[in-house]
Design an enzyme around this catalytic site. Structure first.
Site, PDB file in Angstrom:
ATOM      1  N   THR A   2       0.848  -1.198   0.000  1.00 55.54           N
ATOM      2  CA  THR A   2       0.000   0.000   0.000  1.00 55.54           C
ATOM      3  C   THR A   2       0.882   1.247   0.000  1.00 55.54           C
ATOM      4  OG1 THR A   2      -1.739  -1.149   1.213  1.00 55.54           O
ATOM      5  CG2 THR A   2      -1.780   1.262   1.279  1.00 55.54           C
ATOM      6  N   ASN A  11      -5.553  -9.804  -7.136  1.00 58.14           N
ATOM      7  CA  ASN A  11      -5.655 -10.404  -5.801  1.00 58.14           C
ATOM      8  C   ASN A  11      -6.977 -11.127  -5.567  1.00 58.14           C
ATOM      9  OD1 ASN A  11      -6.333  -7.474  -5.942  1.00 58.14           O
ATOM     10  ND2 ASN A  11      -7.251  -7.911  -3.952  1.00 58.14           N
ATOM     11  N   THR A  38      13.161   5.164  10.530  1.00 50.86           N
ATOM     12  CA  THR A  38      14.109   4.099  10.871  1.00 50.86           C
ATOM     13  C   THR A  38      13.694   2.805  10.204  1.00 50.86           C
ATOM     14  OG1 THR A  38      14.542   5.151  12.990  1.00 50.86           O
ATOM     15  CG2 THR A  38      15.126   2.812  12.796  1.00 50.86           C
ATOM     16  N   CYS A  61      -9.643  -6.548   1.690  1.00 55.05           N
ATOM     17  CA  CYS A  61      -9.527  -5.119   1.973  1.00 55.05           C
ATOM     18  C   CYS A  61     -10.794  -4.354   1.653  1.00 55.05           C
ATOM     19  CB  CYS A  61      -8.372  -4.530   1.177  1.00 55.05           C
ATOM     20  SG  CYS A  61      -6.955  -5.594   1.134  1.00 55.05           S
TER      21      CYS A  61
HETATM   22  C1  PLP Z   1      -2.133  -7.179  -0.402  1.00 50.63           C
HETATM   23  C2  PLP Z   1      -2.068  -6.292  -1.560  1.00 50.63           C
HETATM   24  C3  PLP Z   1      -1.763  -4.944  -1.412  1.00 50.63           C
HETATM   25  C4  PLP Z   1      -1.532  -4.318  -0.056  1.00 50.63           C
HETATM   26  O1  PLP Z   1      -0.327  -4.773   0.485  1.00 50.63           O
HETATM   27  P1  PLP Z   1       0.036  -4.441   2.009  1.00 50.63           P
HETATM   28  O2  PLP Z   1       1.461  -4.855   2.108  1.00 50.63           O
HETATM   29  O3  PLP Z   1      -0.881  -5.280   2.830  1.00 50.63           O
HETATM   30  O4  PLP Z   1      -0.151  -2.990   2.207  1.00 50.63           O
HETATM   31  C5  PLP Z   1      -1.697  -4.166  -2.549  1.00 50.63           C
HETATM   32  N1  PLP Z   1      -1.911  -4.679  -3.757  1.00 50.63           N
HETATM   33  C6  PLP Z   1      -2.211  -5.968  -3.945  1.00 50.63           C
HETATM   34  C7  PLP Z   1      -2.409  -6.490  -5.314  1.00 50.63           C
HETATM   35  C8  PLP Z   1      -2.307  -6.821  -2.857  1.00 50.63           C
HETATM   36  O5  PLP Z   1      -2.609  -8.091  -3.046  1.00 50.63           O
END
Ligand code: PLP
Length: 380
Positions: free
Chosen positions: A72, A154, A240, A326
């Site tokens: 993200t 996803n 950090t 999500c």
């Molecule tokens: C899981 C996912 C994200 C978000 O990743 P995070 O590391 O959880 O923030 C973004 N894009 C895709 C395609 C994802 O599958």
């Protein structure tokens, strides 16, 4: 026992990855920015090892890797960073182009940019989830700054033709960002060969820890920092560095590459077995291309059942999802883009197989879905 088939939401952290991380929480406590003593230098060396591991996985040099808290953040840095850098140099190109089936972590930053002076084109996909190349050709004009297209979806696992997209972007002078959170560690990806300028990945989608990821950037691609402070990560991502998590990310990427082919073959066979078992129930549609897809994904819609009741029945035995993890509550925008109705989208199941998935899990899954469907259809 619950069968965990939600590996697109998150994967279990590998035990070898946990072991690699262990000494970096407390025993080795240095801050990698403290260059005046040994603990600091050791931490810096550990981060650089991890950087090399991530870079090699994408066939890129170490300098390409900017560590972030996940995909993200990597997407936000890429999209807002490109837009802001373009603004700063007085770039005429402003248009941003993407697909309707992208992750919210791409669509939402782009929508934000659209409210701040960057016109946005969201392209539809074909019924199988693939991009229509003719539509893309028409969309990339001389006003286009950037195209963002994910490597693997996803929800439905669908793969786009990254090499062809990358070639077109290069011809048209358009920057190409790729959210590869679902693809790295699962598919071979040579970022440079594919013409990708910026690529996002996430630790917890490839058997690593949650809360870490990276943005890979091709040399010379101008980016503006989105988080300011101590100047870490080439001044582009202050804060950090999360040493234990990044050590874990490096180990996870290496581990995922090591068994990628064998795992892909095994899971594709199990996935096909799952599909055959579910197809036999009747009134089952597969969402997304059956060929251009991740080996460990299956997404189906079931006719004649209520989605809410279906998932309440399934959750006693299965950890699966409808749509993405999500977008809780709202119907899947990905399934809507394939032309599924709200009702069909609600009565959908996303299966994400993983390293620990066994044939017994698949048989149990088929039996659980068959039982739920029989109950719901007989009640109608
Ligand atoms: C899981 C996912 C994200 C978000 O990743 P995070 O590391 O959880 O923030 C973004 N894009 C895709 C395609 C994802 O599958």
């Amino acid at each position: 026992m619950l069968a965990y088939l939600d590996h697109h939401a998150s994967t279990p952290c590998d035990t070898a990855v946990l072991a690699a991380m262990a000494p970096w929480w407390s025993e080795h406590c240095g801050n990698p920015s403290s260059r005046l003593h040994r603990p600091g230098l050791e931490a810096a060396a550990a981060v650089e090892r991890a950087r090399g591991q991530v870079a090699r996985a994408l066939a890129m040099p170490s300098e390409a890797v900017l560590f972030t808290s996940g995909a993200t953040e990597a997407n936000n840095l890429a999209l807002k960073g490109i837009a802001e850098a373009a603004l700063e140099r007085g770039e005429r190109r402003r248009r941003l182009v993407t697909l309707a089936t992208e992750h919210r972590a791409v669509l939402d930053p782009l929508a934000w940019l659209a409210r701040h002076g960057f016109p946005l084109t969201v392209l539809p996909v074909q019924p199988d989830g693939r991009l229509d190349p003719a539509l893309l050709e028409a969309a990339l004009g001389d006003d286009t700054l950037l195209l963002s297209v994910m490597a693997a979806n996803n929800e439905i696992g669908v793969l786009q033709d990254l090499a062809a997209i990358g070639r077109l972007c290069q011809e048209r002078g358009v920057l190409f960002h790729c959210d590869a959170a679902q693809a790295v560690g699962h598919l071979p990806l040579a970022m440079g060969e594919l013409g990708i300028d910026l690529l996002s990945l996430s630790g917890h989608k490839l058997y690593g820890p949650k809360g870490c990821g990276a943005l890979l950037r091709r040399r010379g691609v101008a980016l503006a920092a989105q988080q300011h402070g101590g100047g870490q990560e080439q001044g582009l991502r202050a804060g950090t560095l999360a040493v234990p998590l990044l050590v874990g990310l490096g180990a996870a990427v290496e581990g995922a590459l090591a068994d990628r082919e064998e795992r892909g073959r095994r899971l594709a066979a199990l996935r096909d077995q799952l599909w055959r078992g579910l197809e036999a129930l009747g009134g089952v549609q597969r969402n997304g291309s059956a060929t251009a897809t991740l080996p460990h994904n299956l997404n189906i819609s079931l006719d004649g059942v209520d989605g809410g009741r279906l998932h309440r029945l399934l959750r006693r035995q299965l950890a699966v999802s409808s749509g993405s993890a999500c977008s809780q509550g709202s119907p899947s925008h990905v399934l809507a883009a394939l032309g599924r109705s709200r009702r069909q989208a609600a009565a959908s199941i996303r299966f994400g197989l993983g390293r620990a998935t066994s044939e017994a899990d698949i048989q149990r899954t088929i039996a659980a879905v068959a039982e739920a469907v029989a109950e719901l259809r007989s009640a109608v």
